[in-house]
Design a protein around this motif. Structure first.
Motif: not given
Length: 704
Positions: A100-108
């Motif tokens: 998986f990969a996260l967005d910059g905020a680590g929220a998505l």
């Protein structure tokens, strides 16, 4: 956790649990603000399907963020050939969500499941499918969370809005064989680069690799057990033959594009890309002989690149995880071999000395560079296979986490660290979540408890102080049982460290010991973790240094352990398979039987980036390839040899074993060949993996 059935045996349990990795937490990522940790773990040690989990660092509470069973409506996964190939390259044997990969905020979080696109809101705890063209691989959210980019098996690089309102192509292949946004075979297999595109920190564009494998020769891998099936076509860049042509482009979300330009003829390998707020994008490009490489910056307006640093080494230059990178204040971070030491370099200064052998950079924070290291050439106190974590800041270098006698790894962000530690005395690994160095949670493992206990005795053997681990049968009594037949159990080659301060990696060796052998694992020259000189001693000479060190370790350990040097066998897989066959062919005075699994027998049949790094180009050094080949040694065989090979192997193809077997037959040398229908280089099938261990024991006992 107990095993599923009391009738389990170790080989069965070992195969069923994928070497006790099923049920263990993995693939950790920390939100930049330190508020949560995302990770993968299956429901139990008998369930291979990973779920996506989050841990709230404020409360320590875990919850499921995405469940593949629910998202697929209880259906089975349907993997494309491209996804199966990616998993083979990464040695991935599990199921469900494997990355998986996260967005910059680590929220998505974004992930692929059965070739479809899904996202998970890690704050709300919900997951959904997004419209996407498929089958797809490697989805990654933009830093602002507004988009997810992904690659398709047809070669496109596409973009989907996370609100589900739009899905479109950013780049499409102009012809067959072209892919956008995907790592080519060589990058995945040998460069440890498994991605082909990188988001800008501002989420307005991407750097995307374009790979054209038209120049690469084609091989066909058939299934002899099913003669009606069509052979699989594989673009395989064997040593001395053309590679895929790889370029890089800046693709704007507004449709703009610019080619990133460097001297691709002189530096054809795109090895690393780094893009962060610390500076312009960084590229690390290598010459084909890997004796020179450049770190270049990219101009975002034109795509032109500027040389930042050129490195050269008369033997070869290695690639390392986490570098090159920028510090937030714009200093270049890299790992370099300087003055006989593998050092961490920040800016223009090496900050580590000869007490440490730097392995990777795992985080760059506002005020420190965090890295892993093993004992350097000046350290003689630490045990073989030790790895620790350190930080380099304005005060110098210091331990980052408690560094015990085992091995440690970590991920870090926002003042929160996920620390994984192993020891030789305890099964599995312990995963703790720390804030500012203090434990705030433990991430539990559902992995099964091994049916046996490994009891390695670690030694530095011989004049070269070769790292070794020795295993004797459980309950062995020297006066009662006397000297034991010996089984050498090496990998013995580059990138394959076997002597580590951990329990589970040694279980198979202990199991063989419990069948009545003294088992020795020796990490000779060429294996990682000691010094640049140690690793590069095999240049142009696989056959000499690696085999000599197995012999030296054996003879040195015989002075302490009850080894019957009149009964010595050797077994191994891949490079270890090559080394095992080499041992009985060239040193029958020492080795009396061998099991050779998936061996490279003719190095001209192995890939470019790996083989040419160590042996040079075959057109320039044909004598080196001949000296390191097993084929011409076939008439020398006078000891029992079993060769095992998966017929579906697209890494070390079965032609290696077939050519050696043909040469042995032509020379009138009896030997055993065990072909494995439908089996790749990984041998993931449970029954195959279990029975292979049992068949090897039977062969070794009868041979000795």
């Amino acid at each position: 956790m107990s095993t599923d059935t009391p009738s389990d045996t170790f080989p069965r349990q070992y195969a069923r649990t994928l070497r006790y990795t099923v049920g263990a937490p993995r693939s950790f990522a920390v939100a930049p603000d330190g508020s949560r940790v995302a990770f993968l773990r299956s429901r139990s040690g008998s369930d291979r399907a990973n779920l996506l989990w989050t841990l709230d660092t404020g409360t320590g509470r875990e919850r499921i963020a995405a469940d593949p069973l629910a998202l697929l409506g209880g259906g089975e996964e349907d993997l494309s050939p491209a996804e199966k190939a990616r998993r083979e390259r990464s040695r991935e044997g599990s199921a469900g969500i494997v990355g998986f990969a996260l967005d910059g905020a680590g929220a998505l979080a974004a992930f692929a499941l059965s070739g479809r696109l899904f996202t998970a809101d890690l704050v709300a705890g919900t997951a959904r499918e997004l419209p996407a063209a498929g089958p797809l691989v490697d989805p990654r959210p933009s830093p602002d969370g507004a988009y997810v980019a992904y690659a398709t098996t047809s070669g496109e690089l596409r973009l989907s809005r996370t609100d589900g309102s739009e899905d479109r192509a950013l780049a499409e292949p102009e012809k067959e064989g072209v892919t956008w946004g995907q790592a080519e075979f060589i990058a995945q297999e040998e460069m440890d680069r498994d991605r082909g595109y990188w988001w800008s920190p501002d989420s307005d564009r991407l750097l995307a690799a374009r790979a054209d494998d038209a120049p690469v020769q084609r091989w066909w891998i058939a299934d002899p057990a099913n003669p009606g099936s069509t052979p699989a076509e594989v673009a395989y860049p064997a040593a001395g033959t053309p590679n895929a042509e790889v370029g890089l482009w800046l693709l704007g979300l507004d449709g703009s594009r610019a080619e990133v330009r460097w001297d691709r003829e002189a530096f054809p390998y795109l090895a690393r890309v780094h893009w962060s707020a610390g500076g312009p994008p960084l590229l690390l490009v290598q010459a084909r002989d890997q004796r020179s490489q450049q770190i270049r910056t990219v101009d975002l307006a034109s795509g032109a690149t500027e040389l930042l640093l050129e490195e050269q080494d008369e033997i070869w230059l290695d690639l390392f995880p986490g570098v090159p990178a920028w510090t937030p204040d714009g200093q270049l971070v890299r790992i370099s071999d300087e003055g006989g030491v593998r050092a961490l370099v920040i800016g223009d200064r090496a900050v580590t000395g000869d007490a440490l052998h730097v392995r990777s950079v795992f985080a760059v924070t506002d005020d420190a560079v965090l890295f892993s290291a093993s004992a350097g050439p000046a350290d003689t106190e630490l045990p073989p296979g030790w790895t620790g974590l350190f930080q380099a800041d304005r005060d110098g270098v210091s331990p980052f986490a408690p560094n015990g006698d085992g091995a440690a790894s970590a991920v870090h962000a926002g003042g929160v660290t996920v620390l994984s530690t192993t020891s030789a005395e305890q099964a599995g690994s312990t995963v703790q979540v720390l804030r500012d160095g203090k434990a705030i949670a433990t991430i539990a493992s559902g992995a099964e408890t091994p049916l046996i206990t490994a009891r390695p005795a670690f030694r530095f053997a011989g004049a070269r102080r070769i790292p070794t681990a020795v295993f004797l049968p459980t309950g062995y009594d020297r006066e009662r049982d006397g000297a034991l037949p010996v089984l050498m159990d090496p990998y013995g080659g580059p990138h394959g460290q076997r002597v580590v301060q951990a329990h589970n990696p040694h279980l198979t060796s202990q199991w063989f010991a419990d069948q009545g052998f003294a088992v020795i694992v020796a990490d000779g020259r060429g294996t990682p973790g000691r010094s640049p000189e140690w690793e590069k001693a095999i240049a142009f000479d696989f056959a000499g240094a690696t085999l000599d060190d197995q012999v030296e370790a054996l003879q040195a350990l015989a002075e302490e352990f009850p080894l019957d040097l009149g009964r010595v066998a050797i077994r191994g897989w891949s490079y270890g398979g090559y080394l095992s066959a080499l041992a009985v062919l060239r040193r029958p005075d020492v080795f009396h039987a061998a099991v050779s699994g998936a061996p490279v027998t003719d190095w001209q049949l192995y890939d470019t980036h790996y083989t040419e790094r160590y042996l040079g180009h075959p057109a320039e050094r044909p004598e080196v390839y001949a000296a390191n080949s097993l084929i011409e040694d076939a008439p020398k065989l006078e000891r029992p040899l079993m060769i095992i090979h998966g017929l579906a192997d697209d890494n070390v193809v079965a032609a290696h074993t077939l050519r050696l077997s043909s040469a042995l037959l032509a020379a009138g040398r009896p030997h055993t060949v065990l072909p494995l229908s439908g089996v790749t280089h990984m041998t993931p099938q449970e029954q195959v993996a279990e029975n292979l261990l049992l068949l090897q024991v039977d062969f070794l006992k009868s041979s000795l």
